[in-house]
Design an enzyme around this catalytic site. Structure first.
Site, PDB file in Angstrom:
ATOM      1  CG  HIS A   1      -7.152 -11.454  -2.287  1.00  0.00           C
ATOM      2  ND1 HIS A   1      -7.136 -12.905  -1.610  1.00  0.00           N
ATOM      3  CD2 HIS A   1      -5.302 -11.074  -3.105  1.00  0.00           C
ATOM      4  CE1 HIS A   1      -5.872 -13.275  -1.838  1.00  0.00           C
ATOM      5  NE2 HIS A   1      -4.801 -12.499  -3.187  1.00  0.00           N
TER       6      HIS A   1
ATOM      7  CD  GLU B   1      -7.931  -8.414   1.404  1.00  0.00           C
ATOM      8  OE1 GLU B   1      -9.133  -8.966   0.697  1.00  0.00           O
ATOM      9  OE2 GLU B   1      -7.275  -8.959   1.520  1.00  0.00           O
TER      10      GLU B   1
ATOM     11  CD  GLU C   1     -11.035 -12.850  -1.015  1.00  0.00           C
ATOM     12  OE1 GLU C   1     -11.198 -13.802  -0.409  1.00  0.00           O
ATOM     13  OE2 GLU C   1     -10.071 -12.522  -1.411  1.00  0.00           O
TER      14      GLU C   1
ATOM     15  CG  HIS D   1      -8.977 -16.999  -1.892  1.00  0.00           C
ATOM     16  ND1 HIS D   1      -8.529 -17.423  -0.696  1.00  0.00           N
ATOM     17  CD2 HIS D   1      -8.872 -15.606  -1.739  1.00  0.00           C
ATOM     18  CE1 HIS D   1      -8.140 -16.113  -0.199  1.00  0.00           C
ATOM     19  NE2 HIS D   1      -8.315 -15.239  -0.910  1.00  0.00           N
TER      20      HIS D   1
HETATM   21 ZN    ZN Z   1      -7.814 -13.178  -0.070  1.00  0.00          ZN
END
Ligand code: ZN
Length: 306
Positions: free
Chosen positions: A198, A271, A143, A105
């Site tokens: 992430h 993640e 995030e 992102h």
């Molecule tokens: Zn993500």
């Protein structure tokens, strides 16, 4: 998004995958049934610029061993940066290697809904949105802020170890880039390895991390699987538990991630925890734990590249 606790035997030859509507940050999980809209965290849905198109369920072979396709790099003149005395992360094998860091992102994506909302190829016959805003903790730690911070810490450690670090976005990147562009950067950099960072936005009761690895058969699958194991082992040793709600023992082969499908060099996407879980969120918000995370990734990359 809600996911079911899907447990698969280690010897399973196939994994049934279905993709739920998601922010596109990689939190979409193998699920066995449609996801009720009421289970989507309100604030996560609110920050998503558009739903990610669903893909048809498909059967995906689990990673299998095959000859390595890892690009080799010429040794550089960088001094060995392995630390003495066992302090800090393992750094053997990092000097002279090109390592691409892909922070998930972009902190400015929320101001560029049109740009990031366009459709791009997902590398598996479908399309996905260019990029998304990602998720956040319930109290607003995003995030994108997390991935950027861990990426900066990781880059500093890798450079200190003599690695050639390439980032997929910079501090002045206005939005994105698109997931296709992120993959292109890894490929054209002829990176020895790409690490995506992430954090997930699962249900509040789900804890822990998972490492997404390429689920499509191909030349990078076996090496990426080896990388995924190195990342899983190092990050677990840093104190985060493998996810209770997604994947198997911290590993999560995926066929719906453009960043993985389009990569021609070994790549995984961490993640790092579930931002919607209070315990995980406290860890992800901790600068000390983010430093431990970066150090764990250095150790994992060293293990992979040595
Ligand atoms: Zn993500």
């Amino acid at each position: 998004m809600r996911v079911r606790d899907v447990r698969l035997p280690a010897v399973a030859l196939t994994v049934v995958m279905a993709v739920a509507a998601t922010s596109g940050c990689g939190g979409a999980a193998p699920v066995a049934a449609p996801v009720p809209a009421s289970s989507v965290p309100v604030s996560e849905a609110a920050v998503s610029p558009s739903p990610t198109p669903e893909l048809s369920p498909s059967l995906v072979p689990t990673p299998t061993r095959s000859p390595s396709a890892t690009p080799s790099k010429k040794a550089s003149a960088s001094p060995a940066a392995t630390r003495a005395g066992g302090a800090g992360p393992r750094t053997a094998g990092l000097a002279g290697k090109t390592i691409v860091i892909d922070p998930g992102h972009n902190r400015n994506n929320f101001q560029h809904a049109a740009e990031i909302g366009k459709q791009v190829p997902d590398g598996n016959g479908g399309q996905k949105t260019c990029d998304t805003t990602g998720t956040s903790t319930n109290d607003g730690y995003t995030e994108a802020a997390y991935t950027w911070d861990v990426a900066q810490r990781l880059a500093g450690l890798l450079r200190a170890a003599g690695a050639n670090v390439v980032m997929t976005l910079g501090a002045d990147t206005p939005w994105g880039p698109c997931i296709t562009e992120r993959a292109r950067i890894g490929n054209t950099s002829k990176a020895a390895v790409v690490i995506g960072i992430h954090a997930d936005g699962g249900t509040a009761g789900g804890t822990g991390f998972h490492v997404m690895e390429p689920g499509l058969p191909g030349p990078i699958q076996a090496e990426s699987h080896r990388l995924a194991i190195a990342v899983r082992d190092a990050y677990r040793a840093a104190g985060m538990r493998p996810a209770s709600y997604i994947g198997t023992d911290g590993l999560n082969p995926r066929v719906d991630m453009a960043g993985l499908n389009l990569s021609t060099v070994p790549k995984v996407m961490l993640e790092g925890g579930n931002m919607r879980n209070a315990s995980d969120a406290a860890m992800l918000k901790s600068p000390e734990f983010r430093q431990k995370t970066a150090e764990a990734l250095v150790t994992a990359l060293s293990t992979f590249l040595s």
